[in-house]
Design a protein around this motif. Structure first.
Motif, PDB file in Angstrom:
ATOM      1  N   TYR A  35       0.860  -1.169   0.000  1.00 12.07           N
ATOM      2  CA  TYR A  35       0.000   0.000   0.000  1.00 12.07           C
ATOM      3  C   TYR A  35       0.898   1.220   0.000  1.00 12.07           C
ATOM      4  O   TYR A  35       1.598   1.484   0.968  1.00 12.07           O
ATOM      5  N   PHE A  36       0.915   1.939  -1.126  1.00 13.31           N
ATOM      6  CA  PHE A  36       1.794   3.095  -1.203  1.00 13.31           C
ATOM      7  C   PHE A  36       1.068   4.268  -1.849  1.00 13.31           C
ATOM      8  O   PHE A  36       0.033   4.105  -2.485  1.00 13.31           O
ATOM      9  N   GLU A  37       1.639   5.437  -1.642  1.00 10.94           N
ATOM     10  CA  GLU A  37       1.045   6.672  -2.147  1.00 10.94           C
ATOM     11  C   GLU A  37       2.067   7.374  -3.036  1.00 10.94           C
ATOM     12  O   GLU A  37       3.252   7.425  -2.711  1.00 10.94           O
ATOM     13  N   VAL A  38       1.592   7.880  -4.154  1.00 10.43           N
ATOM     14  CA  VAL A  38       2.424   8.714  -5.015  1.00 10.43           C
ATOM     15  C   VAL A  38       1.846  10.115  -4.939  1.00 10.43           C
ATOM     16  O   VAL A  38       0.690  10.341  -5.292  1.00 10.43           O
ATOM     17  N   TYR A  39       2.650  11.040  -4.432  1.00 12.74           N
ATOM     18  CA  TYR A  39       2.198  12.415  -4.267  1.00 12.74           C
ATOM     19  C   TYR A  39       3.370  13.345  -4.528  1.00 12.74           C
ATOM     20  O   TYR A  39       4.444  13.174  -3.941  1.00 12.74           O
ATOM     21  N   ASN A  40       3.170  14.300  -5.411  1.00 12.73           N
ATOM     22  CA  ASN A  40       4.243  15.235  -5.785  1.00 12.73           C
ATOM     23  C   ASN A  40       5.523  14.506  -6.183  1.00 12.73           C
ATOM     24  O   ASN A  40       6.623  14.863  -5.765  1.00 12.73           O
ATOM     25  N   GLU A  41       5.368  13.465  -6.964  1.00 12.14           N
ATOM     26  CA  GLU A  41       6.476  12.660  -7.469  1.00 12.14           C
ATOM     27  C   GLU A  41       7.273  11.948  -6.370  1.00 12.14           C
ATOM     28  O   GLU A  41       8.387  11.497  -6.594  1.00 12.14           O
ATOM     29  N   ASN A  42       6.710  11.840  -5.175  1.00 11.92           N
ATOM     30  CA  ASN A  42       7.309  11.080  -4.081  1.00 11.92           C
ATOM     31  C   ASN A  42       6.483   9.825  -3.841  1.00 11.92           C
ATOM     32  O   ASN A  42       5.253   9.866  -3.902  1.00 11.92           O
ATOM     33  N   ASP A  45       5.616   4.568   1.421  1.00 18.73           N
ATOM     34  CA  ASP A  45       5.105   3.269   1.853  1.00 18.73           C
ATOM     35  C   ASP A  45       4.128   3.511   3.006  1.00 18.73           C
ATOM     36  O   ASP A  45       4.513   3.937   4.081  1.00 18.73           O
ATOM     37  N   LEU A  46       2.848   3.240   2.792  1.00 20.43           N
ATOM     38  CA  LEU A  46       1.830   3.514   3.800  1.00 20.43           C
ATOM     39  C   LEU A  46       1.723   2.421   4.859  1.00 20.43           C
ATOM     40  O   LEU A  46       1.018   2.592   5.842  1.00 20.43           O
ATOM     41  N   LEU A  47       2.419   1.304   4.691  1.00 18.32           N
ATOM     42  CA  LEU A  47       2.404   0.241   5.694  1.00 18.32           C
ATOM     43  C   LEU A  47       3.656   0.258   6.572  1.00 18.32           C
ATOM     44  O   LEU A  47       3.768  -0.538   7.498  1.00 18.32           O
ATOM     45  N   SER A  48       4.566   1.170   6.304  1.00 18.02           N
ATOM     46  CA  SER A  48       5.806   1.253   7.068  1.00 18.02           C
ATOM     47  C   SER A  48       5.620   2.112   8.314  1.00 18.02           C
ATOM     48  O   SER A  48       4.847   3.063   8.317  1.00 18.02           O
ATOM     49  N   ASP A  49       6.349   1.762   9.376  1.00 24.08           N
ATOM     50  CA  ASP A  49       6.314   2.552  10.607  1.00 24.08           C
ATOM     51  C   ASP A  49       7.045   3.881  10.450  1.00 24.08           C
ATOM     52  O   ASP A  49       6.730   4.848  11.115  1.00 24.08           O
ATOM     53  N   LYS A  50       8.039   3.900   9.604  1.00 25.74           N
ATOM     54  CA  LYS A  50       8.812   5.131   9.406  1.00 25.74           C
ATOM     55  C   LYS A  50       8.464   5.743   8.049  1.00 25.74           C
ATOM     56  O   LYS A  50       8.168   5.043   7.092  1.00 25.74           O
ATOM     57  N   GLU A  51       8.470   7.059   8.001  1.00 28.54           N
ATOM     58  CA  GLU A  51       8.178   7.740   6.743  1.00 28.54           C
ATOM     59  C   GLU A  51       9.462   7.892   5.948  1.00 28.54           C
ATOM     60  O   GLU A  51      10.393   8.583   6.359  1.00 28.54           O
ATOM     61  N   SER A  52       9.528   7.182   4.837  1.00 26.39           N
ATOM     62  CA  SER A  52      10.686   7.306   3.969  1.00 26.39           C
ATOM     63  C   SER A  52      10.210   7.236   2.525  1.00 26.39           C
ATOM     64  O   SER A  52       9.221   6.583   2.218  1.00 26.39           O
ATOM     65  N   PHE A  53      10.916   7.924   1.672  1.00 28.00           N
ATOM     66  CA  PHE A  53      10.552   7.940   0.264  1.00 28.00           C
ATOM     67  C   PHE A  53      11.243   6.785  -0.453  1.00 28.00           C
ATOM     68  O   PHE A  53      12.403   6.481  -0.199  1.00 28.00           O
ATOM     69  N   LEU A  54      10.510   6.148  -1.328  1.00 26.08           N
ATOM     70  CA  LEU A  54      11.037   5.012  -2.088  1.00 26.08           C
ATOM     71  C   LEU A  54      11.404   5.455  -3.499  1.00 26.08           C
ATOM     72  O   LEU A  54      10.894   6.455  -4.003  1.00 26.08           O
ATOM     73  N   LYS A  63      10.966  -5.301 -15.319  1.00 24.16           N
ATOM     74  CA  LYS A  63       9.864  -5.184 -14.375  1.00 24.16           C
ATOM     75  C   LYS A  63      10.139  -4.011 -13.443  1.00 24.16           C
ATOM     76  O   LYS A  63      11.271  -3.816 -13.004  1.00 24.16           O
ATOM     77  N   ILE A  64       9.103  -3.246 -13.146  1.00 21.65           N
ATOM     78  CA  ILE A  64       9.230  -2.105 -12.264  1.00 21.65           C
ATOM     79  C   ILE A  64       9.139  -2.601 -10.816  1.00 21.65           C
ATOM     80  O   ILE A  64       8.262  -3.379 -10.463  1.00 21.65           O
ATOM     81  N   THR A  65      10.065  -2.150  -9.977  1.00 20.03           N
ATOM     82  CA  THR A  65      10.085  -2.536  -8.572  1.00 20.03           C
ATOM     83  C   THR A  65      10.229  -1.311  -7.695  1.00 20.03           C
ATOM     84  O   THR A  65      10.674  -0.245  -8.143  1.00 20.03           O
ATOM     85  N   LEU A  66       9.837  -1.467  -6.446  1.00 21.64           N
ATOM     86  CA  LEU A  66      10.009  -0.437  -5.425  1.00 21.64           C
ATOM     87  C   LEU A  66      10.776  -1.086  -4.269  1.00 21.64           C
ATOM     88  O   LEU A  66      10.166  -1.591  -3.320  1.00 21.64           O
ATOM     89  N   PRO A  67      12.113  -1.115  -4.344  1.00 19.03           N
ATOM     90  CA  PRO A  67      12.887  -1.750  -3.277  1.00 19.03           C
ATOM     91  C   PRO A  67      12.579  -1.143  -1.911  1.00 19.03           C
ATOM     92  O   PRO A  67      12.452   0.067  -1.769  1.00 19.03           O
ATOM     93  N   GLY A  68      12.387  -2.024  -0.921  1.00 22.81           N
ATOM     94  CA  GLY A  68      12.086  -1.570   0.433  1.00 22.81           C
ATOM     95  C   GLY A  68      10.606  -1.435   0.720  1.00 22.81           C
ATOM     96  O   GLY A  68      10.218  -1.120   1.842  1.00 22.81           O
ATOM     97  N   LEU A  69       9.742  -1.682  -0.261  1.00 26.46           N
ATOM     98  CA  LEU A  69       8.296  -1.569  -0.052  1.00 26.46           C
ATOM     99  C   LEU A  69       7.816  -2.680   0.864  1.00 26.46           C
ATOM    100  O   LEU A  69       8.156  -3.843   0.667  1.00 26.46           O
ATOM    101  N   THR A  70       7.054  -2.318   1.897  1.00 24.39           N
ATOM    102  CA  THR A  70       6.531  -3.296   2.849  1.00 24.39           C
ATOM    103  C   THR A  70       5.496  -4.174   2.170  1.00 24.39           C
ATOM    104  O   THR A  70       4.661  -3.720   1.443  1.00 24.39           O
TER     105      THR A  70
END
Length: 70
Positions: A35-42, A45-54, A63-70
């Motif tokens: 579960y992730f959000e794309v906002y202002n090109e950022n 990860d909405l399931l992570s405890d810490k706010e970090s940009f992927l 294949k498109i991947t998002l390393p570190g996505l919960t």
């Protein structure tokens, strides 16, 4: 996305349909969700405890991947 009780959004409708189909077909299934959000090109990860940009990556199989996505 979420909606409300009278007008559910995309996420609740998708979850109901998914689990309704699994129950109807009486199959055993494993469901994994990201579960992730794309906002202002950022990408956040909405399931992570810490706010970090992927960062978006493309692997060797194109294949498109998002390393570190919960």
């Amino acid at each position: 996305m979420k909606g409300d009780e009278n007008n559910p959004g995309v996420i609740p409708l998708t979850v109901r349909k998914l689990f309704g189909t699994i129950a109807k077909d009486q199959v055993e299934a494993m469901v994994k969700v990201s579960y992730f959000e794309v906002y202002n090109e950022n990408i956040i990860d909405l399931l992570s405890d810490k706010e970090s940009f992927l960062e978006i990556r493309e692997d060797v199989d194109k294949k498109i991947t998002l390393p570190g996505l919960t």
